[in-house]
Design a protein around this motif. Structure first.
Motif, PDB file in Angstrom:
ATOM      1  N   VAL A 236       0.847  -1.194   0.000  1.00  0.00           N
ATOM      2  CA  VAL A 236       0.000   0.000   0.000  1.00  0.00           C
ATOM      3  C   VAL A 236       0.880   1.240   0.000  1.00  0.00           C
ATOM      4  N   LEU A 237       0.702   2.110  -0.984  1.00  0.00           N
ATOM      5  CA  LEU A 237       1.376   3.410  -1.012  1.00  0.00           C
ATOM      6  C   LEU A 237       0.345   4.454  -0.586  1.00  0.00           C
ATOM      7  N   GLY A 238       0.584   5.072   0.572  1.00  0.00           N
ATOM      8  CA  GLY A 238      -0.385   6.021   1.083  1.00  0.00           C
ATOM      9  C   GLY A 238      -1.181   5.415   2.221  1.00  0.00           C
ATOM     10  N   ALA A 239      -2.342   6.001   2.482  1.00  0.00           N
ATOM     11  CA  ALA A 239      -3.140   5.603   3.637  1.00  0.00           C
ATOM     12  C   ALA A 239      -3.592   4.152   3.532  1.00  0.00           C
ATOM     13  N   LEU A 240      -3.518   3.459   4.656  1.00  0.00           N
ATOM     14  CA  LEU A 240      -3.933   2.062   4.733  1.00  0.00           C
ATOM     15  C   LEU A 240      -5.407   2.006   5.103  1.00  0.00           C
TER      16      LEU A 240
END
Length: 304
Positions: A236-240
């Protein structure tokens, strides 16, 4: 077996300086880049298209105006825009040049961000922003793409100091052996990081010939999760998204979320993309591939 001192590796580790130089360019380049309130389209091919997607989402999110992103070959010429921004490292990509020439003929201002102003793109557009210090020897794009997006983020008013600082751990952290040995990767993003997820997957395919996919993070449960399992990674790139970690664990996969907004140690998503770049090189070399010269690819696609 390719050398570990590849041009791609040298270009990856040079990114802190490139991003800082790009941010410093903003006052001089501001008049050439999209103005607040303009209706803008951003075009590119391959990696540049994915950077266009990320910028378009960020620009709208920050209230600077309607912004669309298109593969240059799929530009909808029936739509009206105040400005078109083209991203092209080489300045020679046929689809970008054709789109720019047609738009200029229709009276639409076109700006290009490129690494080489002495290429056909300079004659095809109205204005050129030059990132020659981020040009690359490698076929695979790394620092040019991230530097172009760093420039555009800074132009939107972002302070890049945290992102630049996050490059320290992104470049220094060891890459776990099970990541290098993983069978499959699914890259996920939300908002502006959807473009980064697309680019992460492309980087792994280009440099390492790895089996990769990419999706908006909330789409992961709608089918793509079926491919995840032992020896496979969801990154995941960014918010999970809430609950996604449990979902990945439930099917036996490995979750990688270096930029997840869930506590300390989170990296800026663009810095986390640099970790993927490093991993792509590591996997390529582990398989005996040359990351500087990937199979079936050239530095620019120039059509007859």
């Amino acid at each position: 077996m390719p050398p570990t001192d590849s041009a791609t590796t040298a270009e990856i580790v040079s990114q802190p300086e490139c991003w800082q130089r790009a941010a410093a360019m903003v006052p001089a380049a501001a008049g050439q880049l999209p103005g607040e309130g303009e209706r803008v389209a951003v075009v590119g091919c391959g990696t540049s298209w994915f950077m266009a997607q990320s910028y378009a989402a960020l620009r709208e999110q920050r209230g600077h105006g309607e912004t669309d992103a298109f593969a240059a070959s799929e530009f909808p010429f029936g739509r009206r825009y105040d400005r078109v921004l083209a991203i092209t490292r080489s300045g020679t990509t046929t689809e970008v040049l054709r789109a720019a020439e047609r738009l200029r003929a229709a009276g639409v201002p076109v700006t290009a961000i490129t690494a080489d102003p002495h290429t056909p793109v300079a004659a095809a557009v109205d204005q050129v922003v030059v990132l020659d210090f981020a040009d690359e020897r490698s076929v695979v794009q790394t620092r040019f793409a991230t530097t172009a997006l760093a420039l555009l983020r800074a132009h939107l008013g972002e302070d890049l100091s945290r992102a630049v600082a996050d490059l320290g751990p992104a470049l220094a952290q060891d890459l776990p052996a099970d990541l290098v040995a993983a069978e499959q990767f699914t890259f996920l993003g939300t908002g502006w990081t959807c473009g980064l997820a697309q680019e992460a997957a492309l980087k792994m395919r280009e440099a390492a010939g790895a089996w990769t996919e990419s999706y908006p993070a909330m789409e992961y449960r709608h089918g793509p999760i079926s491919i995840t399992g032992p020896g496979r990674v969801a990154w995941v790139l960014g918010a999970l998204p809430e609950g996604l970690a449990a979902d990945v664990a439930g099917v036996g996969g490995r979750l990688e979320a270096g930029s997840a907004a869930d506590g300390g140690g989170a990296l800026d998503p663009l810095a986390d993309l640099v970790r993927v770049q490093r991993l792509a090189v590591a996997i390529a070399e582990s398989r005996g591939y040359d990351p500087d010269r990937p199979r079936n690819l050239t530095r620019s696609v120039v059509l007859a």
